[in-house]
Motif scaffolding. Structure first.
Motif, PDB file in Angstrom:
ATOM      1  N   GLN A 198       8.061   1.005   0.494  1.00 33.67           N
ATOM      2  CA  GLN A 198       7.591  -0.013   1.427  1.00 33.67           C
ATOM      3  C   GLN A 198       8.619  -0.288   2.517  1.00 33.67           C
ATOM      4  O   GLN A 198       8.257  -0.463   3.689  1.00 33.67           O
ATOM      5  N   MET A 199       9.884  -0.327   2.158  1.00 31.95           N
ATOM      6  CA  MET A 199      10.921  -0.547   3.171  1.00 31.95           C
ATOM      7  C   MET A 199      10.975   0.622   4.147  1.00 31.95           C
ATOM      8  O   MET A 199      11.087   0.431   5.363  1.00 31.95           O
ATOM      9  N   GLU A 257       2.435  -7.071  -3.316  1.00 34.31           N
ATOM     10  CA  GLU A 257       2.388  -8.007  -2.196  1.00 34.31           C
ATOM     11  C   GLU A 257       3.721  -8.730  -2.037  1.00 34.31           C
ATOM     12  O   GLU A 257       4.193  -8.955  -0.918  1.00 34.31           O
ATOM     13  N   GLY A 258       4.331  -9.076  -3.166  1.00 31.55           N
ATOM     14  CA  GLY A 258       5.643  -9.716  -3.120  1.00 31.55           C
ATOM     15  C   GLY A 258       6.693  -8.813  -2.517  1.00 31.55           C
ATOM     16  O   GLY A 258       7.537  -9.245  -1.720  1.00 31.55           O
ATOM     17  N   VAL A 259       6.653  -7.535  -2.894  1.00 33.46           N
ATOM     18  CA  VAL A 259       7.586  -6.565  -2.313  1.00 33.46           C
ATOM     19  C   VAL A 259       7.392  -6.498  -0.806  1.00 33.46           C
ATOM     20  O   VAL A 259       8.365  -6.435  -0.043  1.00 33.46           O
ATOM     21  N   GLY A 260       6.137  -6.529  -0.374  1.00 32.39           N
ATOM     22  CA  GLY A 260       5.865  -6.486   1.059  1.00 32.39           C
ATOM     23  C   GLY A 260       6.495  -7.654   1.796  1.00 32.39           C
ATOM     24  O   GLY A 260       7.045  -7.489   2.894  1.00 32.39           O
ATOM     25  N   LYS A 261       6.438  -8.843   1.207  1.00 31.27           N
ATOM     26  CA  LYS A 261       7.051 -10.016   1.830  1.00 31.27           C
ATOM     27  C   LYS A 261       8.577  -9.878   1.861  1.00 31.27           C
ATOM     28  O   LYS A 261       9.228 -10.233   2.850  1.00 31.27           O
ATOM     29  N   GLU A 287       4.388   4.362  -4.704  1.00 36.95           N
ATOM     30  CA  GLU A 287       4.262   4.085  -3.272  1.00 36.95           C
ATOM     31  C   GLU A 287       4.316   2.594  -2.948  1.00 36.95           C
ATOM     32  O   GLU A 287       4.429   2.213  -1.780  1.00 36.95           O
ATOM     33  N   GLU A 288       4.254   1.733  -3.958  1.00 40.26           N
ATOM     34  CA  GLU A 288       4.256   0.295  -3.724  1.00 40.26           C
ATOM     35  C   GLU A 288       5.586  -0.363  -4.029  1.00 40.26           C
ATOM     36  O   GLU A 288       5.732  -1.582  -3.902  1.00 40.26           O
ATOM     37  N   ALA A 317      14.543 -14.315  -1.241  1.00 38.79           N
ATOM     38  CA  ALA A 317      14.457 -15.404  -0.259  1.00 38.79           C
ATOM     39  C   ALA A 317      13.050 -15.578   0.288  1.00 38.79           C
ATOM     40  O   ALA A 317      12.579 -16.702   0.474  1.00 38.79           O
ATOM     41  N   ALA A 318      12.359 -14.487   0.536  1.00 40.54           N
ATOM     42  CA  ALA A 318      11.015 -14.565   1.131  1.00 40.54           C
ATOM     43  C   ALA A 318       9.973 -15.114   0.168  1.00 40.54           C
ATOM     44  O   ALA A 318       8.884 -15.506   0.593  1.00 40.54           O
ATOM     45  N   LEU A 319      10.310 -15.159  -1.116  1.00 36.60           N
ATOM     46  CA  LEU A 319       9.351 -15.639  -2.119  1.00 36.60           C
ATOM     47  C   LEU A 319       9.662 -17.063  -2.567  1.00 36.60           C
ATOM     48  O   LEU A 319       9.060 -17.557  -3.527  1.00 36.60           O
TER      49      LEU A 319
END
Length: 235
Positions: free
Chosen positions: A71-72, A213-217, A65-66, A189-191
């Protein structure tokens, strides 16, 4: 004793207890019909996206689920999109592996595709010409189905020299332009883009795969591009 006939009303059928029961049933059936009509259009409007990729798509090292796909999908639905994303990520896959399974992955329900391949090509030093040929083949197969596509990958880290980096990094924007595809040029890019050493708090211990958390960003940054993909699928 003379038997009395049931009394009828002039407009709504039987009166009394029977008429009340029948009217109640009619209202109940009407409510069910409205509910069915409300459900089926929503089902028909659902956009099915195939996320074709490697471990970054598959969700390596994370609870299901993570991962990127769940998440997308949750982010898109929170934005009001009726969408279902098929997780077509295979850990360790190269562009060649993606090409080999593209045709059978494009089931009739698929209406749009996210292509996230190339990272393992870069890590293994695959000739950029081979990567180009494989991504070209993937996009050709998708184009033959008339499906919109969003391309994303990771830039070359430069381990194989400046010429390799320039050749590899040119593959994806050039093919996106050739096929009229959407492009999200850097999955990370977001990281912090190419310098992931500064993004350790959002990475797993291997320094390659993002944590939850990185995936979320990543999802929050890439989500608008996927919304654009959904709009293209609806046209």
């Amino acid at each position: 004793m003379k038997r009395q006939s049931p009394t009828r009303s002039n407009s709504s059928g039987y009166t009394g207890a029977y008429g009340a029961l029948r009217n109640k049933c009619n209202r109940w059936l009407a409510a069910i019909a409205v509910s069915i009509l409300a459900v089926f259009p929503a089902m028909a409007e659902e956009t099915v996206i195939l996320a074709l990729g490697d471990s970054l798509t598959q969700g390596f090292g994370l609870p299901e689920e993570e991962g990127f796909v769940p998440q997308m999908q949750a982010w898109l639905r929170n934005e009001g999109a009726e969408v279902r994303i098929i997780n077509g990520g295979v850990s360790g896959d190269t562009s060649a592996g993606g090409l080999a399974r593209t045709a059978w992955s494009l089931t009739p329900e698929v209406e749009a595709v996210i292509v996230n391949l190339g990272a393992n090509d870069m890590l293994r030093g695959v000739d950029p010409a081979d990567t180009r040929a494989n991504i070209d083949g993937i996009l050709t197969t998708i184009d033959e189905k008339g499906l919109p596509v969003l391309i994303t990958t990771v830039p070359s880290a430069g381990n194989f020299g400046a010429y390799y980096k320039k050749s590899f990094d040119a593959v994806f924007p050039e093919l996106a332009e050739q096929y009229g595809a959407l492009l999200y040029p850097n999955f990370f890019a977001a990281l912090g883009g190419e310098n992931l050493s500064d993004a350790r708090q959002w990475m797993q211990g291997d320094g390659i795969h993002p944590n939850a958390e990185g995936v979320g960003k990543i999802v929050e940054a890439m989500g608008p591009a996927v919304l654009d993909l959904i709009d293209l699928a609806a046209d």
